[in-house]
Design an enzyme around this catalytic site. Structure first.
Site, PDB file in Angstrom:
ATOM      1  N   ASP A  57      10.020  36.639  20.211  1.00  0.00           N
ATOM      2  CA  ASP A  57      11.327  36.525  19.556  1.00  0.00           C
ATOM      3  C   ASP A  57      12.352  36.027  20.578  1.00  0.00           C
ATOM      4  O   ASP A  57      12.505  36.612  21.653  1.00  0.00           O
ATOM      5  CB  ASP A  57      11.706  37.917  19.036  1.00  0.00           C
ATOM      6  CG  ASP A  57      12.934  37.899  18.128  1.00  0.00           C
ATOM      7  OD1 ASP A  57      13.147  38.878  17.412  1.00  0.00           O
ATOM      8  OD2 ASP A  57      13.691  36.918  18.177  1.00  0.00           O
ATOM      9  N   ASP A 106      13.271  31.662  14.905  1.00  0.00           N
ATOM     10  CA  ASP A 106      13.159  32.041  16.319  1.00  0.00           C
ATOM     11  C   ASP A 106      12.135  33.128  16.607  1.00  0.00           C
ATOM     12  O   ASP A 106      12.183  33.762  17.655  1.00  0.00           O
ATOM     13  CB  ASP A 106      14.529  32.461  16.859  1.00  0.00           C
ATOM     14  CG  ASP A 106      14.913  33.860  16.419  1.00  0.00           C
ATOM     15  OD1 ASP A 106      14.530  34.258  15.296  1.00  0.00           O
ATOM     16  OD2 ASP A 106      15.579  34.563  17.190  1.00  0.00           O
ATOM     17  N   GLU A 107      11.237  33.370  15.647  1.00  0.00           N
ATOM     18  CA  GLU A 107      10.218  34.413  15.854  1.00  0.00           C
ATOM     19  C   GLU A 107       8.871  33.888  15.423  1.00  0.00           C
ATOM     20  O   GLU A 107       8.793  33.095  14.486  1.00  0.00           O
ATOM     21  CB  GLU A 107      10.461  35.602  14.919  1.00  0.00           C
ATOM     22  CG  GLU A 107      11.548  36.503  15.233  1.00  0.00           C
ATOM     23  CD  GLU A 107      11.631  37.582  14.150  1.00  0.00           C
ATOM     24  OE1 GLU A 107      10.628  38.245  13.855  1.00  0.00           O
ATOM     25  OE2 GLU A 107      12.732  37.734  13.602  1.00  0.00           O
TER      26      GLU A 107
HETATM   27  N1  DCP Z   1      20.680  35.191  11.598  1.00  0.00           N
HETATM   28  C1  DCP Z   1      21.657  34.994  10.635  1.00  0.00           C
HETATM   29  N2  DCP Z   1      22.125  36.053   9.888  1.00  0.00           N
HETATM   30  C2  DCP Z   1      21.624  37.300  10.085  1.00  0.00           C
HETATM   31  C3  DCP Z   1      20.599  37.500  11.051  1.00  0.00           C
HETATM   32  C4  DCP Z   1      20.158  36.417  11.802  1.00  0.00           C
HETATM   33  O1  DCP Z   1      22.108  33.865  10.451  1.00  0.00           O
HETATM   34  N3  DCP Z   1      22.083  38.323   9.363  1.00  0.00           N
HETATM   35  C5  DCP Z   1      20.238  34.031  12.430  1.00  0.00           C
HETATM   36  C6  DCP Z   1      21.030  33.983  13.696  1.00  0.00           C
HETATM   37  C7  DCP Z   1      20.134  34.502  14.764  1.00  0.00           C
HETATM   38  C8  DCP Z   1      18.760  34.112  14.231  1.00  0.00           C
HETATM   39  O2  DCP Z   1      18.884  34.145  12.802  1.00  0.00           O
HETATM   40  O3  DCP Z   1      20.398  33.937  16.039  1.00  0.00           O
HETATM   41  C9  DCP Z   1      17.664  35.040  14.675  1.00  0.00           C
HETATM   42  O4  DCP Z   1      17.893  36.355  14.193  1.00  0.00           O
HETATM   43  P1  DCP Z   1      17.586  37.639  15.056  1.00  0.00           P
HETATM   44  O5  DCP Z   1      17.676  38.814  14.171  1.00  0.00           O
HETATM   45  O6  DCP Z   1      16.344  37.414  15.833  1.00  0.00           O
HETATM   46  O7  DCP Z   1      18.849  37.751  16.024  1.00  0.00           O
HETATM   47  P2  DCP Z   1      19.170  37.077  17.415  1.00  0.00           P
HETATM   48  O8  DCP Z   1      18.118  36.107  17.844  1.00  0.00           O
HETATM   49  O9  DCP Z   1      20.563  36.529  17.355  1.00  0.00           O
HETATM   50  O10 DCP Z   1      19.192  38.335  18.373  1.00  0.00           O
HETATM   51  P3  DCP Z   1      17.994  39.166  19.019  1.00  0.00           P
HETATM   52  O11 DCP Z   1      18.152  38.948  20.495  1.00  0.00           O
HETATM   53  O12 DCP Z   1      18.255  40.589  18.623  1.00  0.00           O
HETATM   54  O13 DCP Z   1      16.715  38.635  18.478  1.00  0.00           O
HETATM   55 CA    CA Z   2      15.886  36.632  17.907  1.00  0.00          CA
END
Ligand code: DCP
Ligand code: CA
Length: 389
Positions: free
Chosen positions: A9, A104-105
């Site tokens: 991730d 991203d996962e």
């Molecule tokens: N995303 C979004 N709305 C949400 C959750 C996520 O648009 N409610 C998008 C933005 C994030 C991406 O999806 O960058 C990936 O979601 P993640 O939950 O993996 O969150 P992040 O990558 O931002 O943070 P982490 O470091 O916790 O994975």
């Molecule tokens: Ca992420």
């Protein structure tokens, strides 16, 4: 053999992409999302913004109230899609078994793919390094024998983390965690479980199954097995066939090893022909035996390299059968073969093994003739061997 599954991730994905384009944003409280003035929501928050209680899904206006100095940026989706494609491509260098989850996962099944790395951990480090070098983004990796434990592990070690849960350690790892960490437990389920006095994954795992299914139905049964670290789901690209299988129940139970092998061979031929017609190759080969007392067992092995060559699949199945029969001397009523972890031809490396390549050409020729003149039109050397033995 225990499987080896990675959950990978990218950290603060949208924010990280923005920071690559504008390095001045690095190390700062950055929030990517909708306009606070226009009822937008937070999509991604940098780790510097998170201690202020800011998280994805929160109204941007609230995030601004919590941390007015934070830097708010509008989302640029084409950039994120481009980075995502590069990310998935990198993963493809390490294993053909990729299951993307969003941008991203991804899950990666790396069972038997550790070479030339000394351990799954070294392989995970190599993947993290490659992502960092090519994308300038950090990733977190969870390593476990199944998807659900790998996913929880990656979540717990963020950011830039690596957490390996050794085979057999799943339950001990899960037990103390809050139930909200279990994928599939949303706010509503969490609340209902709390009303039943359950706050940790371990508490859920130790409840009798019927108590959970009475309250939550089939979903409850799945959550219960996840809570016990049991998750048999395979890593597979969405839409791909899971597996191809064939089995045969005998008119009379048998102990005749040659007869079992001959049957297995003809089942392998059918399965491999189907594989080739779907332009797929298989990485996992499993056999199934049902004994006269209806006890059923399966034995599985992962090939070094995916294959659709009858002789390769059969030789593997034959070995599995040999190992199984050594231990049990009970009459068999059913034998079956299943190939899984299917990959498309485009994901294949060239066939380096000359002999295997030759066998592949032979299969193709046999397929053609059988298609034209029927299944009994041609016999190969190993058919004759199976019949004669
Ligand atoms: N995303 C979004 N709305 C949400 C959750 C996520 O648009 N409610 C998008 C933005 C994030 C991406 O999806 O960058 C990936 O979601 P993640 O939950 O993996 O969150 P992040 O990558 O931002 O943070 P982490 O470091 O916790 O994975
Ligand atoms: Ca992420």
């Amino acid at each position: 053999m225990a499987r080896c599954i990675f959950h990978i991730d990218l950290d603060a994905f949208f924010v990280s992409v923005e920071q690559v384009l504008n390095p001045k944003l690095k190390g700062k409280p950055v929030i990517v999302g909708g306009d606070p003035e226009r009822r937008g929501v937070v999509a991604s928050a940098s780790y510097e913004a998170r201690p202020f209680g800011i998280h994805a899904g929160m109204p941007s206006s609230k995030a601004r109230r919590l941390y007015p100095q934070a830097i708010f940026i509008q989302a640029h989706f084409p950039l994120y899609r481009e980075a995502s494609a590069k990310f998935m491509k990198i993963l493809g260098y390490f294993s053909p078994h990729i299951e993307p989850l969003g941008l991203d996962e991804a899950y990666l099944d790396v069972t038997g793919c550790e070479e030339p790395y000394s351990s799954p951990r070294q392989l995970a480090l190599a993947i993290k390094e490659r992502i960092n070098k090519e994308l300038k983004i950090t990733a977190s990796v969870g390593i476990a024998t199944c998807k659900v434990v790998a996913k929880i592990a990656s979540d717990l070690c963020k950011p830039d983390g690596l957490l390996e849960i050794a085979p057999g350690e799943e339950q001990a790892f899960l037990n103390p965690l809050p139930i909200a960490k279990l994928p599939g437990v949303g706010e509503k389920t969490e609340q209902s479980l709390k009303e039943m006095g359950i706050t940790t994954i371990g508490e859920l795992a130790s409840l009798p199954l019927d108590m959970i299914t009475r309250r939550f139905g089939a979903t409850g049964a799945v959550l219960h097995s996840y809570a016990r670290g049991i998750d048999n789901r395979e890593v597979e690209a969405p839409g791909e066939a899971k597996s191809i299988s064939q089995e045969l129940t005998f008119a009379h139970d048998t102990l005749d090893r040659d007869f079992l092998e001959a049957t297995l061979h003809s089942l392998c031929q059918e399965v491999c022909q189907e594989l080739r017609s779907q332009n797929k190759r298989a990485k996992c080969v499993a056999i199934k035996l049902r004994y006269a007392n209806f006890k059923t067992i399966t034995r599985q092995v992962t090939l070094q390299e995916a294959s659709d060559v009858t002789q390769v699949i059969f030789a593997t199945a034959q070995q599995l059968l040999g190992k199984t029969l050594v231990k049990k001397e009970k009459p068999v009523r059913l034998i079956g073969i299943r190939v899984s972890s299917l990959v498309g031809m485009e994901k294949q490396l060239p066939m380096f093994d000359h002999m295997v390549a030759k066998l592949g050409h032979l299969d193709q020729a046999v397929d053609k003739i059988r298609k034209k003149y029927g299944p009994t039109a041609i016999k190969t050397g190993d058919d004759i061997f199976s019949e004669g033995s």
